[in-house]
Design an enzyme around this catalytic site. Structure first.
Site, PDB file in Angstrom:
ATOM      1  N   TYR A 114       0.837  -1.207   0.000  1.00  0.00           N
ATOM      2  CA  TYR A 114       0.000   0.000   0.000  1.00  0.00           C
ATOM      3  C   TYR A 114       0.872   1.258   0.000  1.00  0.00           C
ATOM      4  O   TYR A 114       1.841   1.377   0.758  1.00  0.00           O
ATOM      5  CB  TYR A 114      -0.921   0.024   1.230  1.00  0.00           C
ATOM      6  CG  TYR A 114      -1.557   1.385   1.438  1.00  0.00           C
ATOM      7  CD1 TYR A 114      -2.630   1.790   0.654  1.00  0.00           C
ATOM      8  CD2 TYR A 114      -1.037   2.280   2.374  1.00  0.00           C
ATOM      9  CE1 TYR A 114      -3.185   3.056   0.810  1.00  0.00           C
ATOM     10  CE2 TYR A 114      -1.585   3.539   2.543  1.00  0.00           C
ATOM     11  CZ  TYR A 114      -2.658   3.925   1.751  1.00  0.00           C
ATOM     12  OH  TYR A 114      -3.202   5.171   1.889  1.00  0.00           O
TER      13      TYR A 114
ATOM     14  N   TYR B 229     -14.163  27.753  50.004  1.00  0.00           N
ATOM     15  CA  TYR B 229     -13.765  26.602  49.189  1.00  0.00           C
ATOM     16  C   TYR B 229     -12.570  26.869  48.277  1.00  0.00           C
ATOM     17  O   TYR B 229     -11.771  25.974  48.014  1.00  0.00           O
ATOM     18  CB  TYR B 229     -14.944  26.153  48.321  1.00  0.00           C
ATOM     19  CG  TYR B 229     -15.994  25.340  49.040  1.00  0.00           C
ATOM     20  CD1 TYR B 229     -16.089  25.347  50.427  1.00  0.00           C
ATOM     21  CD2 TYR B 229     -16.906  24.579  48.324  1.00  0.00           C
ATOM     22  CE1 TYR B 229     -17.061  24.618  51.079  1.00  0.00           C
ATOM     23  CE2 TYR B 229     -17.887  23.838  48.968  1.00  0.00           C
ATOM     24  CZ  TYR B 229     -17.961  23.863  50.349  1.00  0.00           C
ATOM     25  OH  TYR B 229     -18.922  23.131  50.987  1.00  0.00           O
TER      26      TYR B 229
ATOM     27  N   PHE C 216      -1.364   5.585  12.725  1.00  0.00           N
ATOM     28  CA  PHE C 216      -1.380   7.028  12.473  1.00  0.00           C
ATOM     29  C   PHE C 216      -2.571   7.721  13.132  1.00  0.00           C
ATOM     30  O   PHE C 216      -2.625   8.939  13.185  1.00  0.00           O
ATOM     31  CB  PHE C 216      -1.429   7.294  10.964  1.00  0.00           C
ATOM     32  CG  PHE C 216      -2.465   6.451  10.253  1.00  0.00           C
ATOM     33  CD1 PHE C 216      -3.818   6.651  10.454  1.00  0.00           C
ATOM     34  CD2 PHE C 216      -2.065   5.434   9.398  1.00  0.00           C
ATOM     35  CE1 PHE C 216      -4.768   5.868   9.819  1.00  0.00           C
ATOM     36  CE2 PHE C 216      -3.013   4.638   8.753  1.00  0.00           C
ATOM     37  CZ  PHE C 216      -4.368   4.858   8.961  1.00  0.00           C
TER      38      PHE C 216
END
Length: 735
Positions: free
Chosen positions: A101, A363, A412
């Site tokens: 390929y 907080y 990939f």
């Protein structure tokens, strides 16, 4: 609890000696940051970055990408053998007539085509990926004369300076990363190709790469094609030199005496089909994110001091009862940063269980280690993932010499990078939200425990120092919130539906850089706020402490004309007046100085009356003397506060650090000393405000934004990193 019962954690009122907070093992994040920092310093001192396909780390990418460290291929025989064997195996398969390929077939959805023209196929790959958009400004090309005659086009000044190209550091890091991948021996790419890329890198001949156009599916195809085009010597691929000059790659290679590369079978695909741009930009983003996490912990410690909060929240036994590694580390870091503080409670002293007012912090401070902990763990995991990606083979097909197979897969697909970057942006948003909440508490006179409204050092009726900063920070945090949205769920099918799922990793990295820039803006503003608040907190504490002997003198003078007074009444009056002043003064911060002093002085009237009423035997109170007492108290407070304020204006760099913890002291001295961002003294600092007689200012006077800009640049360009690392090293030494 009965007195005979031994107190053990968590009932102890000081940190338990059983739980150390200083071990390197319990703070892997800060230790990894220090290791990376030291490695970068080593590169800056002349070490080269040697790549062998398996040992590249984020520090190496940063050093090469940002600081120009030379990069070289490993000279060991094993590396060369791996490369040569993969090239030889590919040639054997092709000579045997095997289809491979992208070597003898078309690409992607066009893989049903066949060809024997192997070199031209690689050129065709580079050609069809050189499709990104670059402007004349990007490539240094003169504007077209005809277009400049157009009355609209010629006046569009934005076009003259806009950019569609990537920062040079991104491209440098990607060149290094791609070389490190192809030398692993799975790509079938000759060693000379990797050497050609490194020649450009080390000679600062860096391709100009379009900013957009990659979906990071079959790797970062389009961006990497510009690196391939550069080593080919294309006349329409541009490179940027070290002096900033931009020229065609063909000319740059000729000038540098570098032979263009003719790409052999699979070599175009081996260069283009990989995650180098995604992994390299993620490395740079994570490096900065680690800095921001450390910075946020230092700023939190400074916030505890500015609000005179408690270090109890960071005692080790709390984190050990909920033993998430990130929380344990963050609590240990912040607790160590607070050591030496004269402003924070529960540092070097037991907890006061009888204090008045707010008994525990809000907080934004009290749960900061719990808030920071997951971000630390996420970024540690992200660092591990990206380090693996840097040392991976990410193209297709893969040459497996050991089994003699050409393997077709999808390494990939950069989803792991997308995941790290999406999480990194969410971490940055969480950090920003915490810092913004701390800053707004410090600026707000209803919440900050007695600091002036808007942290104005002069009278608040005409001075609003941090009001605009508060608004800016809200803008930055809103943008961070938007940028925290994930990129990975915006996938579009591409390339003949072959790339129906794609990672968008490079896009995610790009947005992470935007988030980093935004949180640096927010952090710079917050650091300005903190230094201003620390100065004013020291002023308040120094003033109230200095008022004690003054109040005693006033009472002595007040009673000197009353022949029936006694020591018991004097002590009662001093205590009552002192208590009232300490209680009322912090509630008057929205008034100008004369109003603050009058309100506070008037408030003691009832205390004086009650003290006389309780006296036994009865002692008469002269109302005229009472009026004189409150008047003298008002005048004395006003004179003393003004004297203390003027002294702080002149000497804050010497005074304030004596009150601060280890980390706050370093950061304060960096801002006030090294950067020259002094205490903002009020309206007369405004460049156009007429100066009162006798007032001296440092000229030219600067706007508040200009002062914050100085801090921002220091955070971005790395100068602040040295201070942060010094804080980290000192913190690790704390017991």
């Amino acid at each position: 609890m009965a007195s005979h019962v031994q107190q053990t954690p968590p009932y102890t009122r000081e940190p338990s000696p059983k739980h150390g907070v200083s071990t390197v093992q319990s703070r892997p994040f800060i230790n990894s940051g220090l290791t990376a920092w030291n490695n970068i310093q080593r590169f800056l001192q002349g070490d080269e970055c040697i790549i062998d396909g398996s040992s590249l780390d984020i520090a190496g990418v940063v050093a090469v990408a940002k600081y120009g460290t030379p990069a070289l291929l490993s000279t060991d025989d094993e590396t060369r053998k791996r490369i040569d064997d993969s090239v030889g195996m590919l040639r054997t398969h092709l000579d045997s007539g095997h289809l491979v390929y992208g070597v003898s077939t078309g690409f992607g959805g066009s893989a049903d085509t066949r060809t024997d023209n192997l070199e031209d196929l690689q050129r065709a790959l580079v050609q069809h990926q050189n499709t990104g958009v670059l402007t004349s400004h990007d490539i240094g090309r003169p504007q077209d004369a005809k277009s400049m005659q157009d009355p609209v086009r010629s006046r569009d000044i934005d076009m003259a300076f806009s950019t569609n190209s990537m920062p040079t550091s991104w491209v440098r890091g990607s060149m290094l990363t791609r070389c490190n991948s192809i030398i692993r021996g799975h790509s079938g790419v000759r060693i000379s190709v990797g050497q050609a890329i490194l020649k450009l890198l080390n000679k600062n001949i860096i391709p100009v790469v379009p900013l957009r156009g990659s979906i990071s599916a079959s790797g970062d195809l389009s961006p990497l094609s510009y690196i391939a085009g550069a080593i080919e010597g294309s006349s329409d691929i541009y490179v940027r030199l070290s002096d900033g000059k931009v020229m065609p790659a063909s000319e740059a290679l000729e000038d540098a005496g570098i032979e263009p590369v003719v790409l052999g079978p699979k070599e175009g695909l081996g260069l283009l089909n990989g995650t180098a741009f995604s992994a390299a930009t993620a490395s740079l983003a994570l490096h900065q994110s680690q800095d921001v996490v450390l910075l946020s912990q230092v700023l939190t410690a400074m916030g505890v001091e500015a609000l005179q909060g408690s270090a109890e929240s960071f005692w080790p036994q709390i984190a050990n009862m909920r033993p998430h590694p990130g929380q344990i580390e963050s609590a240990g870091n912040i607790f160590s940063f607070l050591q030496g503080s004269q402003l924070a409670k529960c540092v070097g002293s037991p907890k006061d269980t009888k204090i008045t007012g707010l008994y525990q912090d809000r907080y934004a401070l009290r749960t900061s280690s719990q808030w920071l902990g997951p971000q630390i763990e996420d970024l540690l995991h992200a660092t591990s993932q990206i380090t693996t990606e840097l040392n991976s083979t990410t193209d297709n097909p893969l040459i497996d010499v050991e089994s003699d197979h050409v393997l077709h897969g999808g390494n990939f697909q950069a989803a792991v990078v997308t995941s790290t970057m999406d999480r990194a942006r969410l971490c940055l948003e969480r950090l920003g939200k915490m810092l913004f909440s701390q800053a707004t508490e410090i600026i707000n006179p209803m919440l900050n425990g007695g600091l002036p409204a808007n942290l104005s050092a002069d009278d608040p009726s005409l001075s609003f120092t941090c009001k605009g900063v508060d608004i800016n920070m809200a803008s930055y945090q809103s943008e961070l919130g938007f940028l925290a949205n994930p990129v990975g769920n915006h996938v579009q099918s591409a390339e003949m539906h072959n790339q129906a799922i794609n990672s968008l990793a490079l896009i995610s990295s790009r947005y992470t850089f935007q988030a980093l820039d935004t949180i640096y803006l927010l952090s710079a503003a917050h650091l300005f706020v903190l230094c201003q608040a620390l100065d004013l907190r020291v002023l308040q504490n120094d003033f109230l402490e200095s008022m004690e002997p003054e109040m005693k003198k006033l009472v002595e003078d007040f009673l000197s004309t009353n022949k029936q007074s006694n020591q018991e009444l004097q002590d009662e009056l001093v205590n009552a007046i002192s208590t009232r002043v300490h209680k009322v003064w912090p509630t008057t911060t929205t008034a100008d100085l004369d109003g603050r002093c009058k309100t506070t002085a008037d408030a003691v009237t009832l205390d004086v009356i009650n003290a006389f009423a309780k006296a036994s035997p009865s002692i008469p109170l002269d109302s005229a003397e009472l009026v004189r007492l409150t008047s003298d108290l008002q005048t004395g407070m006003q004179d003393l506060y003004e004297a203390k304020r003027q002294n702080l204006f002149k000497n804050h760099l010497a005074i304030t650090p004596t009150y601060l913890g280890n980390a706050a002291k370093r950061m304060y001295q960096f801002v006030r000393g090294d950067l020259g961002v002094k205490l903002h003294r009020g309206l007369f600092e405004h460049p156009t405000q007429p100066l009162p007689e006798g007032v001296e200012v440092e000229e030219p006077r600067k706007s508040i934004g200009s002062r914050i800009s100085v801090i921002y640049e220091a955070l971005r360009d790395g100068r602040a990193s040295a201070v942060l690392m010094a804080c980290a090293e000192e913190g690790l030494r704390q017991k």
